[in-house]
Design a protein around this motif. Structure first.
Motif: not given
Length: 164
Positions: A3, A74, A116
């Protein structure tokens, strides 16, 4: 996948082109992606929103997604080929999930608006990221080397016997 968060926009000193800088959540690696001026403005507008008289393109796309009660779940930057990054938007509508090809700059601008996560594949990080905290990287390497140097054969226990 790792991430990443948007750290900001910079300007390349040589080409004067904008760069979006992504950082991992531990602030150990940064991923610079060269982008266009319009996309840089769209990202800056998402980072520091100001009321606009009319929706810009990325706002319009989010209005369409929201208007259909869909969700930008995402963004994944999944490949780097010939110095070009590739991204996917994962959009859900009820039980239906679609992955849509996008430029990373557009995907990032939308991800910021949708709040997101932005994910980057490990292969892309390995190929294109730069270290942010070199001292922490070196400390981790030293700790791992020390761990390996202290291993003994008896540290590897035999697993349980299966069967009788």
């Amino acid at each position: 996948m790792i991430e990443m968060k948007v750290a900001g926009i910079a300007i390349d000193a040589v080409s004067h082109n904008p760069i979006v800088l992504l950082r991992d959540t531990t602030d150990r690696r940064a991923l610079p992606i060269w982008i266009g001026e319009a996309e840089a403005k769209a990202i800056v507008n998402a980072l520091d929103p100001k009321p606009l008289a009319r929706p810009m393109t990325h706002d319009l796309i989010m209005n369409i997604i929201d208007g259909w009660s869909a969700n930008l779940e995402r963004v994944v930057i999944h490949a780097l080929k010939n110095s070009t990054f590739y991204a996917l938007l994962t959009i859900t509508y009820g039980e239906v999930r679609k992955e849509i090809d996008a430029r990373p700059s557009d995907a990032i601008a939308l991800a910021l608006r949708a709040r997101c996560p932005i994910w980057v594949m490990e292969e892309v990080i390995l190929e294109a990221s730069i270290p942010v905290d070199q001292d922490a990287d070196e400390a981790e390497r030293r700790a791992f080397r020390e761990f390996l140097s202290n291993l003994r054969p008896e540290d590897f226990a035999k697993g349980p016997k299966l069967g009788n």
